[in-house]
Design a protein around this motif. Structure first.
Motif, PDB file in Angstrom:
ATOM      1  N   ARG A 288       1.027  -0.923  -0.017  1.00  0.00           N
ATOM      2  CA  ARG A 288       0.313  -0.107  -0.011  1.00  0.00           C
ATOM      3  C   ARG A 288       0.760   1.444  -0.463  1.00  0.00           C
ATOM      4  N   ASP A 289       0.484   2.482  -0.720  1.00  0.00           N
ATOM      5  CA  ASP A 289       1.153   3.762  -0.614  1.00  0.00           C
ATOM      6  C   ASP A 289       1.525   3.908   0.396  1.00  0.00           C
ATOM      7  N   PRO A 290       0.820   4.004   1.511  1.00  0.00           N
ATOM      8  CA  PRO A 290       1.490   5.368   2.169  1.00  0.00           C
ATOM      9  C   PRO A 290       2.492   4.761   3.251  1.00  0.00           C
ATOM     10  N   VAL A 291       2.574   2.956   3.186  1.00  0.00           N
ATOM     11  CA  VAL A 291       3.937   2.264   3.882  1.00  0.00           C
ATOM     12  C   VAL A 291       5.454   3.416   2.802  1.00  0.00           C
ATOM     13  N   PRO A 292       5.880   3.745   4.890  1.00  0.00           N
ATOM     14  CA  PRO A 292       7.448   3.813   3.446  1.00  0.00           C
ATOM     15  C   PRO A 292       8.621   3.023   3.242  1.00  0.00           C
ATOM     16  N   GLU A 293       9.131   3.874   2.520  1.00  0.00           N
ATOM     17  CA  GLU A 293       9.701   2.514   1.389  1.00  0.00           C
ATOM     18  C   GLU A 293      10.072   1.596   1.921  1.00  0.00           C
ATOM     19  N   LYS A 294      11.494   2.766   2.747  1.00  0.00           N
ATOM     20  CA  LYS A 294      12.122   1.603   3.305  1.00  0.00           C
ATOM     21  C   LYS A 294      11.633   0.124   4.355  1.00  0.00           C
ATOM     22  N   MET A 295      10.389   1.033   5.169  1.00  0.00           N
ATOM     23  CA  MET A 295       9.979   0.080   6.221  1.00  0.00           C
ATOM     24  C   MET A 295       9.627  -1.410   4.818  1.00  0.00           C
ATOM     25  N   ARG A 296       9.021  -1.664   3.477  1.00  0.00           N
ATOM     26  CA  ARG A 296       8.808  -2.883   3.545  1.00  0.00           C
ATOM     27  C   ARG A 296       9.888  -3.645   3.228  1.00  0.00           C
ATOM     28  N   GLY A 297      10.803  -3.194   3.535  1.00  0.00           N
ATOM     29  CA  GLY A 297      12.356  -4.263   3.127  1.00  0.00           C
ATOM     30  C   GLY A 297      11.864  -5.233   4.121  1.00  0.00           C
ATOM     31  N   PRO A 298      12.359  -4.846   5.740  1.00  0.00           N
ATOM     32  CA  PRO A 298      11.637  -5.781   6.418  1.00  0.00           C
ATOM     33  C   PRO A 298      10.198  -6.605   6.881  1.00  0.00           C
ATOM     34  N   LEU A 299       9.221  -6.200   6.539  1.00  0.00           N
ATOM     35  CA  LEU A 299       7.843  -6.573   6.300  1.00  0.00           C
ATOM     36  C   LEU A 299       8.109  -7.482   5.133  1.00  0.00           C
ATOM     37  N   SER A 300       9.270  -7.155   3.991  1.00  0.00           N
ATOM     38  CA  SER A 300       9.084  -8.432   2.649  1.00  0.00           C
ATOM     39  C   SER A 300       9.836  -9.663   3.715  1.00  0.00           C
ATOM     40  N   ILE A 301      10.655  -9.517   4.042  1.00  0.00           N
ATOM     41  CA  ILE A 301      11.615 -10.285   4.895  1.00  0.00           C
ATOM     42  C   ILE A 301      10.558 -11.225   5.855  1.00  0.00           C
ATOM     43  N   ALA A 302       9.370 -10.020   6.234  1.00  0.00           N
ATOM     44  CA  ALA A 302       8.664 -11.156   7.686  1.00  0.00           C
ATOM     45  C   ALA A 302       7.703 -12.259   6.398  1.00  0.00           C
ATOM     46  N   ALA A 303       7.726 -11.243   5.665  1.00  0.00           N
ATOM     47  CA  ALA A 303       5.988 -11.932   4.248  1.00  0.00           C
ATOM     48  C   ALA A 303       6.834 -13.319   3.740  1.00  0.00           C
ATOM     49  N   ALA A 304       8.077 -13.464   2.986  1.00  0.00           N
ATOM     50  CA  ALA A 304       8.811 -13.761   3.098  1.00  0.00           C
ATOM     51  C   ALA A 304       9.547 -15.374   3.699  1.00  0.00           C
ATOM     52  N   LEU A 305       9.548 -15.030   4.533  1.00  0.00           N
ATOM     53  CA  LEU A 305      10.257 -16.168   5.593  1.00  0.00           C
ATOM     54  C   LEU A 305       8.511 -16.907   5.872  1.00  0.00           C
ATOM     55  N   PHE A 306       7.412 -16.488   5.903  1.00  0.00           N
ATOM     56  CA  PHE A 306       6.039 -16.783   6.016  1.00  0.00           C
ATOM     57  C   PHE A 306       6.245 -18.454   4.775  1.00  0.00           C
ATOM     58  N   MET A 307       6.833 -17.303   4.449  1.00  0.00           N
ATOM     59  CA  MET A 307       6.385 -18.666   2.451  1.00  0.00           C
ATOM     60  C   MET A 307       7.227 -19.629   2.436  1.00  0.00           C
ATOM     61  N   VAL A 308       8.525 -19.137   3.268  1.00  0.00           N
ATOM     62  CA  VAL A 308      10.115 -20.438   3.404  1.00  0.00           C
ATOM     63  C   VAL A 308       8.930 -21.353   4.190  1.00  0.00           C
ATOM     64  N   GLY A 309       8.514 -20.966   4.932  1.00  0.00           N
ATOM     65  CA  GLY A 309       8.501 -22.010   6.033  1.00  0.00           C
ATOM     66  C   GLY A 309       7.340 -23.056   6.581  1.00  0.00           C
ATOM     67  N   ALA A 310       6.145 -22.285   4.829  1.00  0.00           N
ATOM     68  CA  ALA A 310       5.270 -22.897   4.877  1.00  0.00           C
ATOM     69  C   ALA A 310       5.418 -24.300   3.600  1.00  0.00           C
ATOM     70  N   ILE A 311       6.515 -23.532   2.800  1.00  0.00           N
ATOM     71  CA  ILE A 311       7.664 -25.234   1.853  1.00  0.00           C
ATOM     72  C   ILE A 311       7.936 -26.001   2.882  1.00  0.00           C
ATOM     73  N   ALA A 312       8.547 -25.304   3.614  1.00  0.00           N
ATOM     74  CA  ALA A 312       9.562 -26.379   4.490  1.00  0.00           C
ATOM     75  C   ALA A 312       8.424 -27.762   5.342  1.00  0.00           C
ATOM     76  N   LEU A 313       7.393 -26.792   5.479  1.00  0.00           N
ATOM     77  CA  LEU A 313       6.408 -27.283   6.907  1.00  0.00           C
ATOM     78  C   LEU A 313       6.018 -28.941   5.812  1.00  0.00           C
ATOM     79  N   LEU A 314       6.080 -28.782   4.421  1.00  0.00           N
ATOM     80  CA  LEU A 314       5.521 -29.783   3.604  1.00  0.00           C
ATOM     81  C   LEU A 314       5.858 -30.940   3.479  1.00  0.00           C
ATOM     82  N   PHE A 315       7.744 -30.772   4.015  1.00  0.00           N
ATOM     83  CA  PHE A 315       8.487 -32.383   4.110  1.00  0.00           C
ATOM     84  C   PHE A 315       8.689 -32.340   5.488  1.00  0.00           C
ATOM     85  N   ALA A 316       7.920 -31.885   6.375  1.00  0.00           N
ATOM     86  CA  ALA A 316       8.249 -32.025   7.985  1.00  0.00           C
ATOM     87  C   ALA A 316       8.096 -33.403   8.066  1.00  0.00           C
ATOM     88  N   GLY A 317       8.654 -34.401   8.494  1.00  0.00           N
ATOM     89  CA  GLY A 317       8.557 -35.589   8.616  1.00  0.00           C
ATOM     90  C   GLY A 317       8.022 -36.228  10.151  1.00  0.00           C
TER      91      GLY A 317
END
Length: 199
Positions: free
Chosen positions: A64-93
């Motif tokens: 969203r436009d109001p979110v400061p540009e540089k704030m999107r960095g850490p939030l993108s990392i948070a979103a990416a970690l959720f996605m990576v975690g979701a993929i990794a969970l599929l292989f949990a034995g």
């Protein structure tokens, strides 16, 4: 001192993605309450689904436009970690491994949101929500690490409990911003979605 209010234009754009995140957390949290005897498949696929939707909801928020540009960095990392975690969970034995993967994703994404809060809470009022979502995420992840011996029901209960807390806090925030937006919220609905900044 009363809490600072977001400008009406900012509140009009941000209230809906905040409520979307609240809804995602509420659905998952309430679902875990009614699961009686989940096994490993329910644990890993349920957590994976929650992480995918949480990451997607956070991504929609940070675009969203109001979110400061540089704030999107850490939030993108948070979103990416959720996605990576979701993929990794599929292989949990085992439930133990699923718990570790979920804990890492929650702690990592929570810390990223706390960084966003720490850096931008004074210049972007909605960033103050990241204190709650980040702290609850970290605490949920730590809770998983402390109770890895629990079965799938117990592990889901830890994450689900945190999700319910997040849902309540974000719902209060989202409806608060909707109220602050006033007539501006109706105007924003006519031009839904991220907009490019004006030059």
């Amino acid at each position: 001192m009363p809490a600072a209010k977001a400008p009406a234009e900012t509140a009009a754009i941000m209230w809906k993605p905040i409520l979307i995140r609240a809804l995602i957390a509420a659905i998952f949290g309430l679902t875990t309450v009614f699961l009686q005897d989940p096994g490993l498949p329910v644990l890993k696929y349920g957590l994976a689904a929650y992480f995918v939707f949480s990451g997607s909801g956070l991504w929609e928020y940070l675009r969203r436009d109001p979110v400061p540009e540089k704030m999107r960095g850490p939030l993108s990392i948070a979103a990416a970690l959720f996605m990576v975690g979701a993929i990794a969970l599929l292989f949990a034995g085992t439930e133990f491994v699923a718990g570790i993967i979920a804990a890492v994703a929650l702690i990592g994404s929570g810390l990223a949101e706390l960084v966003a809060w720490l850096q931008y809470r004074k210049v972007f009022v909605p960033a103050r929500d990241q204190l709650y979502t980040g702290a609850v995420g970290v605490l949920s992840g730590v809770g998983l690490l402390l109770f890895l011996h629990l079965d799938a029901h117990g592990l889901l209960g830890i994450v689900g409990g945190g999700a319910i807390i997040i849902a309540v806090l974000l719902a209060i925030s989202g409806f608060g911003f909707r109220h602050d937006a006033g007539p501006a919220a109706l105007a924003a609905q006519k031009d839904e979605g991220p907009r490019a900044p004006r030059s």
